[in-house]
Design an enzyme around this catalytic site. Structure first.
Site, PDB file in Angstrom:
ATOM      1  N   SER A  88      27.605  82.816 136.666  1.00 53.80           N
ATOM      2  CA  SER A  88      28.379  83.391 135.552  1.00 53.80           C
ATOM      3  C   SER A  88      27.565  84.264 134.605  1.00 53.80           C
ATOM      4  O   SER A  88      28.142  84.880 133.705  1.00 53.80           O
ATOM      5  CB  SER A  88      29.055  82.268 134.752  1.00 53.80           C
ATOM      6  OG  SER A  88      30.168  81.765 135.454  1.00 53.80           O
ATOM      7  N   LYS A  91      28.810  87.676 133.880  1.00 53.29           N
ATOM      8  CA  LYS A  91      29.773  88.033 132.830  1.00 53.29           C
ATOM      9  C   LYS A  91      29.142  88.827 131.686  1.00 53.29           C
ATOM     10  O   LYS A  91      29.870  89.376 130.847  1.00 53.29           O
ATOM     11  CB  LYS A  91      30.447  86.771 132.290  1.00 53.29           C
ATOM     12  CG  LYS A  91      31.300  86.050 133.336  1.00 53.29           C
ATOM     13  CD  LYS A  91      32.032  84.862 132.712  1.00 53.29           C
ATOM     14  CE  LYS A  91      32.893  84.142 133.742  1.00 53.29           C
ATOM     15  NZ  LYS A  91      32.198  83.063 134.445  1.00 53.29           N
ATOM     16  N   SER A 148      32.933  80.275 129.399  1.00 57.54           N
ATOM     17  CA  SER A 148      32.668  80.937 130.683  1.00 57.54           C
ATOM     18  C   SER A 148      33.912  80.981 131.562  1.00 57.54           C
ATOM     19  O   SER A 148      33.849  80.793 132.781  1.00 57.54           O
ATOM     20  CB  SER A 148      31.527  80.238 131.434  1.00 57.54           C
ATOM     21  OG  SER A 148      31.003  81.070 132.439  1.00 57.54           O
TER      22      SER A 148
END
Length: 407
Positions: A88, A91, A148
């Site tokens: 993640s 991101k 997240s």
């Protein structure tokens, strides 16, 4: 009779000035000014020293890097260019493109975004979006940064670019623009169960982290420990425990999958120095955070950010110009150096005693060096801040008339 003598003297002066004007001698002599005092010009001995990267820290990571955010100076690295799964931490690019679209005026934090069926179907970390549900951009950014949320990251991607596929193309285009040489994105979330080559490197993550940090609004979200959305009905808890337990931590993004291991891009600030510590492929969340803290501790213990403000210096004399003087100055400067060097940092200004017209705004006429003892930390040009035209013979004559006859 007296007036005739004065006029005769003036004519001689004008003729002499005209001859000099046609073939002026070199008037300027170089000098070095430090704290206002003139000293002898030293020999030009710039330093070639760089930040030492010989230290090896005991990190649980497949790759790691520590940089200073403003300058991009690398303070520590291990396997920093290896292409690895980032989970993640991906991101960061999703958030960067969202911020840049918002800065362009496409939307604002209060704009409502409607979740598609596709976005609502994305699993993993999520806030359980429902198809057709609307949230503000503010709550969506908060959900991506703090929790997240993969479903929200996908909804933002679709909102910014029209489709997830177009957004991923923008992610890769932006990566190339930033010089992220070992990166290839396949989705905006970092989910890697079905990806073929969704990778980036520790160095590339540091690069996009520094770019995201230029959007100061992001820190309104990255520092949140707990908050709610949906009118207080859904609680978000930050996946980045370091913002609570590490002094000075300001963000930024965590990630973990079975393929990527435990990853993080940590940002922290102390005494005006902002650091970015990237850890990829750690074996546990605890070891990831310990390794990140170890990187940051190393940076704050050994280095400092030194900055000098923009300065306008005393005007310099100008020969053969429509003005007798001109304003000069230099831009602000910042660099990273060892703490011992930072204590003795000073600036040394090199300027000519006089300048000669014509001069244009932006002309380089001197140099400012930033020194620590005999070590040069950096240097920059000194510029003319305004135009000064070359004076003509008729203008000289008018000037003399005004001086002697007050006309």
């Amino acid at each position: 009779m007296k007036k005739t003598k004065i006029l005769s003297s003036m004519l001689s002066v004008v003729i002499t000035l005209a001859l000099l004007f046609a073939n002026p001698a070199v008037l300027a002599s170089d000098g070095v000014y430090e704290d206002g005092d003139i000293i002898d010009t030293p020999e030009d001995t710039p330093s070639d020293e760089e930040v030492s990267l010989d230290v090896r820290l005991d990190l649980d990571a497949k790759a790691a890097i520590l940089i200073e955010a403003k300058t991009g100076t690398v303070l520590y690295e291990e396997n920093a260019d290896a292409s690895l799964s980032p989970a993640s931490v991906t991101k960061i690019m999703t958030l960067l493109l969202t911020m840049e679209a918002m800065d362009s005026g496409a939307f604002n934090l209060d704009t409502l975004v409607t979740a598609s069926e596709h976005a609502a179907s994305i699993g993993g970390s999520q806030i359980y979006l429902e198809a057709g549900e609307q949230l503000t951009v503010r709550d969506m950014i908060k959900s991506v940064v703090v929790a997240s949320a993969n479903d929200v990251a996908t909804a933002l991607a679709e909102f910014v670019s029209g489709s997830e596929e177009l957004f991923v193309q923008k992610m890769n285009d932006r990566a190339k623009e930033l010089g992220m040489m070992n990166t290839n994105f396949e989705n905006p979330t970092g989910l890697d169960d079905n990806t073929v080559n969704h990778v980036t490197s520790a160095r590339d993550i540091a690069i996009m982290s520094a770019e995201l940090m230029k959007h100061e609004v992001i820190f309104e979200f990255t520092g949140i420990w707990q908050d709610t959305i949906r009118n207080g009905e859904f609680t978000l808890t930050n996946t980045n425990r370091m913002i609570r337990y590490y002094s000075g931590c300001t963000g930024l993004k965590t990630g973990s999958t079975s393929k990527a291991g435990y990853c993080i891009s940590s940002t922290a600030e102390r005494d005006g120095m902002e650091l970015i510590a990237v850890i990829l492929g750690s074996s546990t969340r605890e070891n990831r955070n310990k390794s990140s803290a170890k990187l940051l501790d190393y940076g704050f213990a050994n280095y400092a950010y030194v900055s000098f403000d923009t300065e306008i210096l005393d005007p310099l004399k100008v020969s053969y110009g429509t003005s007798d003087s001109v304003s000069v100055g230099y831009k602000s400067f910042g660099t990273v150096c060892s703490k011992s060097e930072a204590k003795n940092a000073t600036r040394v200004v090199e300027l000519p005693e006089k300048l000669e017209a014509p001069l244009k705004k932006g002309d380089v006429i001197g140099k400012v060096s930033y020194m620590s003892g005999d070590t040069e930390l950096g240097s920059d040009d000194i510029y003319v801040l305004e135009d000064v035209e070359k004076i003509t013979v008729p203008q000289i004559f008018v000037k003399i008339l005004r001086k002697y006859f007050f006309i």
